[in-house]
Design an enzyme around this catalytic site. Structure first.
Site, PDB file in Angstrom:
ATOM      1  CD  GLU A  74       2.241  29.175 -63.814  1.00 51.43           C
ATOM      2  OE1 GLU A  74       2.929  30.017 -63.212  1.00 51.43           O
ATOM      3  OE2 GLU A  74       1.938  28.055 -63.331  1.00 51.43           O
ATOM      4  NE  ARG A 206     -13.155  18.768 -39.469  1.00 52.07           N
ATOM      5  CZ  ARG A 206     -13.921  17.872 -38.884  1.00 52.07           C
ATOM      6  NH1 ARG A 206     -14.389  16.835 -39.589  1.00 52.07           N
ATOM      7  NH2 ARG A 206     -14.227  17.990 -37.604  1.00 52.07           N
ATOM      8  CG  LEU A 226     -10.222  15.454 -36.380  1.00 54.55           C
ATOM      9  CD1 LEU A 226      -8.799  15.702 -35.904  1.00 54.55           C
ATOM     10  CD2 LEU A 226     -11.107  16.650 -36.079  1.00 54.55           C
ATOM     11  CD  GLU A 318     -11.967  20.892 -36.775  1.00 52.54           C
ATOM     12  OE1 GLU A 318     -12.752  20.282 -36.019  1.00 52.54           O
ATOM     13  OE2 GLU A 318     -12.052  20.823 -38.017  1.00 52.54           O
TER      14      GLU A 318
END
Length: 387
Positions: A74, A206, A226, A318
């Site tokens: 906002e 991810r 990762l 995962e």
């Protein structure tokens, strides 16, 4: 799902059947939701909020929650609108905040800007807000309508809601398998079951989660980074979480050796050798201890509680198979992202989900199909916990 109903455990959203919204209202709220999606994976522990300000049929300001959760959507929209916000309608996917934190309340900013109407998808379950924001707007003479696209809005911020209502993050289980649910051959070969397009889509997955989790087996065999390796999104790396009860992961592996560059938390037992724990901490890993479940494995319920307490709202799991089974056994999987390649390995291949002791079919975790994506020769199926 009937109009106005939201998934179990999520906040009230008003009844959209009691309000007649125009096609323009729907279009502008859809835009607010798309803006809110930009914050997923970047705003925890805050919700991701999009805001569109429109006046006389024209958009005068747009905004979404910024990385780290501040400024709010906002505030961003009002900044862009300037004086044009006076008399405008604000379309917001979540009740504006009504409390002082690191920034002033969004309700105060909206009132000061002189908006005439607020269309809000759903209420905020945070006890500091929870209806107070809507009431403050009404008390200021602003017309407030609640419930437009509530189901979509609740789905988008489900991780935030779960953290408040159930003290855990949203859990998405990601699988990449053959058609018969295998992730490797009998000799352990697994690279690559799916193609480049599917792997790129997994990196995008991810990017919109706060953290990504694997077990020691996957860390040891695959040595994963990762991270997110997509153009323009390389700064959107999630927190890495490793479950390693017996500290089997070598210090030379990427998750450990790179912990000083990408935050890594390791959950383990409390009875491991102190010298090993010290070596991990010196490498930059944050080590956390949790109890064991009935199967003498790390208690994933406790893991989720710790993650939620530390602000994580969206967790991507995962693998591997034992970890997937652990979350399913505990009934803690909210969504499935199932990548499938058009191949068959056979029963002697490694299954994506290890056995988790089901005796009766009625006890099996159930999911509702949401949709699919074609990714080159592969397919991504998306499923949600059955309501």
């Amino acid at each position: 799902m009937p109009p106005g109903q939201v998934p179990p455990g999520l906040p009230p959203s008003g009844d959209p059947r009691s309000v007649s919204w125009s096609p323009q209202d729907h279009a502008l709220m859809a835009t607010a939701l798309r803006l809110a999606e930009r914050g997923l994976g970047r705003v925890a522990p805050n919700p991701s909020v999009g805001c569109v300000l429109a006046r006389d049929g024209r958009v005068v300001g747009r905004g979404w929650t910024q990385p780290g959760g501040r400024p709010h959507g906002e505030t961003e929209a009002l900044l862009r609108a300037g004086a044009a916000a006076k008399g405008a309608t604000a379309y917001v996917n979540l009740e504006p905040c009504a409390h002082w934190g690191k920034t002033p309340p969004c309700t105060e900013a909206l009132i000061k800007a002189g908006i005439a109407r607020a269309v809000v998808s759903c209420e905020d379950p945070d006890p500091r807000v929870s209806g107070r924001g809507l009431q403050q707007l009404r008390d200021a003479g602003i017309s407030v309508e609640v419930g437009l696209m509530a189901e979509e809005a609740c789905s988008l911020n489900e991780g935030f809601f779960l953290r408040i209502s159930r003290q855990r993050p949203l859990v998405t289980l990601k699988l990449a398998t053959t058609l018969d649910g295998r992730i490797a051959t009998q000799r352990g070969e697994s690279k690559w079951i799916t193609g480049e397009a599917a792997r790129a889509r997994a990196h995008l997955l991810r990017a919109d989660h706060d953290a990504v989790l694997v077990g020691a087996g996957t860390a040891g065999v695959d040595d994963p980074q990762l991270d997110v390796r997509l153009p323009g999104l390389t700064s959107c790396n999630p927190l890495r979480v490793l479950l390693d009860g017996r500290l089997r992961t070598p210090l030379t592996h990427k998750m450990i050796a790179g912990a000083d560059r990408q935050p890594t938390w390791l959950f383990t037992r409390d009875d491991n050798p102190k010298d090993r724990l010290t070596a991990l901490r010196e490498a930059g890993v944050e080590v956390l201890t949790v109890g064991l479940d009935a199967a003498e494995r790390l208690d994933v319920t406790e893991v989720l509680a710790v993650l939620a307490e530390r602000g994580i709202t969206r967790l991507l799991v995962e693998g591997g198979g034992q970890v997937a089974a652990g979350f399913l056994r505990a009934d803690l999987v909210d969504r499935l992202a199932w990548f499938q390649a058009g191949r068959l390995i056979g029963g002697d291949g490694l299954p994506a989900v290890a056995g988790f002791g089901l005796d009766r079919l009625v006890e099996a975790p159930a999911f509702d199909f949401e949709g699919f994506e074609r990714l080159g020769p592969d397919l991504l199926e998306c499923w949600r916990r059955a309501s």
